[in-house]
Write an enzyme that holds these catalytic residues in place. Sequence first.
Site, PDB file in Angstrom:
ATOM      1  N   GLY A  97      -5.482  52.678  -8.498  1.00 18.24           N
ATOM      2  CA  GLY A  97      -5.621  51.924  -9.740  1.00 18.24           C
ATOM      3  C   GLY A  97      -4.311  51.269 -10.130  1.00 18.24           C
ATOM      4  N   SER A 124     -10.534  50.844  -6.635  1.00 22.05           N
ATOM      5  CA  SER A 124     -10.474  51.781  -7.756  1.00 22.05           C
ATOM      6  C   SER A 124     -11.240  51.261  -8.969  1.00 22.05           C
ATOM      7  CB  SER A 124      -9.008  51.995  -8.142  1.00 22.05           C
ATOM      8  OG  SER A 124      -8.916  52.658  -9.381  1.00 22.05           O
ATOM      9  N   LYS A 266     -14.614  62.463  -3.440  1.00 18.17           N
ATOM     10  CA  LYS A 266     -13.164  62.451  -3.140  1.00 18.17           C
ATOM     11  C   LYS A 266     -12.395  63.431  -4.040  1.00 18.17           C
ATOM     12  CE  LYS A 266      -9.098  59.407  -3.031  1.00 18.17           C
ATOM     13  NZ  LYS A 266      -8.221  59.650  -4.161  1.00 18.17           N
ATOM     14  N   HIS A 290      -4.988  63.836  -4.112  1.00 12.69           N
ATOM     15  CA  HIS A 290      -4.549  62.693  -4.917  1.00 12.69           C
ATOM     16  C   HIS A 290      -3.070  62.387  -4.650  1.00 12.69           C
ATOM     17  CE1 HIS A 290      -6.802  60.584  -8.211  1.00 12.69           C
ATOM     18  NE2 HIS A 290      -5.624  60.022  -8.404  1.00 12.69           N
ATOM     19  N   ARG A 293      -0.621  64.013  -6.977  1.00  5.15           N
ATOM     20  CA  ARG A 293      -0.491  63.470  -8.331  1.00  5.15           C
ATOM     21  C   ARG A 293      -1.306  64.250  -9.359  1.00  5.15           C
ATOM     22  NH1 ARG A 293       1.547  58.005  -7.881  1.00  5.15           N
ATOM     23  NH2 ARG A 293       0.292  57.051  -9.514  1.00  5.15           N
ATOM     24  N   ASP A 321      -6.898  61.947   3.180  1.00  4.08           N
ATOM     25  CA  ASP A 321      -5.644  61.272   2.815  1.00  4.08           C
ATOM     26  C   ASP A 321      -4.652  62.275   2.255  1.00  4.08           C
ATOM     27  OD1 ASP A 321      -5.763  61.549  -0.013  1.00  4.08           O
ATOM     28  OD2 ASP A 321      -6.601  59.548  -0.317  1.00  4.08           O
ATOM     29  N   GLY A 344      -2.390  55.662   1.397  1.00  5.96           N
ATOM     30  CA  GLY A 344      -2.221  55.365  -0.025  1.00  5.96           C
ATOM     31  C   GLY A 344      -0.921  54.634  -0.260  1.00  5.96           C
TER      32      GLY A 344
HETATM   33  C1  LIG Z   1      -0.389  54.253  -7.615  1.00  5.50           C
HETATM   34  C2  LIG Z   1      -1.572  55.126  -7.261  1.00  5.50           C
HETATM   35  C3  LIG Z   1      -2.760  54.972  -7.942  1.00  5.50           C
HETATM   36  C4  LIG Z   1      -3.866  55.769  -7.601  1.00  5.50           C
HETATM   37  N1  LIG Z   1      -5.051  55.550  -8.229  1.00  5.50           N
HETATM   38  C5  LIG Z   1      -6.157  56.205  -7.799  1.00  5.50           C
HETATM   39  C6  LIG Z   1      -7.444  55.876  -8.323  1.00  5.50           C
HETATM   40  O1  LIG Z   1      -7.574  54.991  -9.160  1.00  5.50           O
HETATM   41  N2  LIG Z   1      -8.498  56.565  -7.849  1.00  5.50           N
HETATM   42  C7  LIG Z   1      -8.402  57.559  -6.896  1.00  5.50           C
HETATM   43  O2  LIG Z   1      -9.405  58.138  -6.492  1.00  5.50           O
HETATM   44  N3  LIG Z   1      -7.190  57.864  -6.374  1.00  5.50           N
HETATM   45  C8  LIG Z   1      -6.084  57.218  -6.786  1.00  5.50           C
HETATM   46  N4  LIG Z   1      -4.875  57.492  -6.217  1.00  5.50           N
HETATM   47  C9  LIG Z   1      -4.784  58.498  -5.134  1.00  5.50           C
HETATM   48  C10 LIG Z   1      -4.997  57.815  -3.764  1.00  5.50           C
HETATM   49  O3  LIG Z   1      -6.308  57.368  -3.622  1.00  5.50           O
HETATM   50  C11 LIG Z   1      -4.714  58.775  -2.595  1.00  5.50           C
HETATM   51  O4  LIG Z   1      -5.498  59.934  -2.742  1.00  5.50           O
HETATM   52  C12 LIG Z   1      -3.256  59.163  -2.456  1.00  5.50           C
HETATM   53  O5  LIG Z   1      -2.405  58.066  -2.762  1.00  5.50           O
HETATM   54  C13 LIG Z   1      -2.990  59.616  -1.018  1.00  5.50           C
HETATM   55  O6  LIG Z   1      -1.692  60.083  -0.859  1.00  5.50           O
HETATM   56  P1  LIG Z   1      -0.502  59.190  -0.241  1.00  5.50           P
HETATM   57  O7  LIG Z   1      -0.178  58.166  -1.258  1.00  5.50           O
HETATM   58  O8  LIG Z   1       0.576  60.190  -0.047  1.00  5.50           O
HETATM   59  O9  LIG Z   1      -0.999  58.587   1.046  1.00  5.50           O
HETATM   60  C14 LIG Z   1      -3.754  56.740  -6.560  1.00  5.50           C
HETATM   61  C15 LIG Z   1      -2.537  56.894  -5.896  1.00  5.50           C
HETATM   62  C16 LIG Z   1      -1.445  56.093  -6.226  1.00  5.50           C
HETATM   63  C17 LIG Z   1      -0.172  56.259  -5.457  1.00  5.50           C
END
Ligand SMILES: Cc1cc2nc3c(=O)[nH]c(=O)nc-3n(C[C@H](O)[C@H](O)[C@H](O)COP(=O)(O)O)c2cc1C
Length: 402
Positions: A97, A124, A266, A290, A293, A321, A344
Amino acid sequence: MNWKFVTLGHSAARYVELNRFFSVAEARLRARKRLPRMMFDFVDGASGDESLSHLNSTALDAIRLMPRVLRDVADRDLSTEIMGLQMGLPFGIAPMGMCALSWPNADRHMARAAASRRVPLCVSTAASAPLETIIEDAEGYAWFQLYADQSGDFVDELIGRAEASDYKVLILTVDVPIPSVRTRDLRNGFTFPLRWGPRQIWDFASHPHWSLASLVHAIGAGMPRPMNYATSSQGTKFVRNASRGRATWDFLKTLRDRWPAKLVVKGVQCPEDAVRINALGADAIYVSNHGGRQLNSAPTSIESLAQIRQAVGNAMPLIFDGGIRSGEHVIKALASGADFAMVGRSALFGLGAGGAGGLSDILDLISTEASAVMGLAGHQKIAEISADNLASAHHDARSQRN
Ligand SMILES: Cc1cc2nc3c(=O)[nH]c(=O)nc-3n(C[C@H](O)[C@H](O)[C@H](O)COP(=O)(O)O)c2cc1C
């Protein structure tokens, strides 16, 4: 000879040289220089002390693959299949997002990059372009990611819009029932909409590359904002820290009945949850924390992958991921039980480092490396990769024989 011309040419060559990167780690450093600190930290940051975000990658690093020799691996093919859908590569782009904060028009750049490689871009709920536009740019290579957000009517509208725009895959993200605490965002005063103070103005002014590109884009298209909300007939406003707690087991059951195409869940890490999701008729489980996060003390994503594969058996497609920063990581995820991987932050580092070209370079770097690693592990095709590629599988076999 025109020396001015030579000097200019030399400087241009030096600029290109300085801007090249040969790994995700290098792209990340470049992005860190070019992006305002607030934006870089939004992308790079994680929850708590951020240990899980790092552990995701170091756990992948720690996996050893067994090289296999005397096989003809000159011709290799990275295409694969997931849930009956043909893909050009074994990895796609995870839902992110507000990713236009990493570079203007990020969603649409990612959509075009996905289309040209025949891989999915997960769109997203909080994407910076409307889901209808993105699937068009992606020429169908887009999966919609749903948050069971503040308003039930809005969620209902989103599902309807995804169906009407011919999305073939819906991903329900379930690991954000409540917002987590992200220290870097707090320290930077990161809010949405942005709050402007001297600190933010200085941050933007001292990163002119990003700021000018964003300004030019904003003059034509407005400030980046979550466009699925902005185009909603409900008038639902995006609230960054809103609960997504509508995603319950009952909601999943209802969604399964309502959504006619492929359904992916997910953010799953617990094997018992995975078994229950499988029994409810999901088409795939997306193992993810995530990117560290959410629950910082959760297991690494790769640890959960192995446990979930064991719990659900081989028939259930698993998407993975968390921490993927190279093609080697992609192959390790596949050998550890994943059918497909998603990148990601790696994609956003590419965008931050070099815009659409930087994104393209990152996806190509990961692909080229995945192909080389697959060959060195003794395979020509993605479907041949299995747990047998893990060096640990061979240690185990040897110790059983002894
Ligand atoms: C900036 C950012 C925004 C994200 N927003 C979403 C989101 O809107 N929906 C979601 O399911 N995951 C979101 N994620 C998680 C990613 O889909 C993913 O699970 C994660 O980035 C994977 O880890 P990596 O960045 O180490 O590869 C977000 C991650 C980041 C870095």
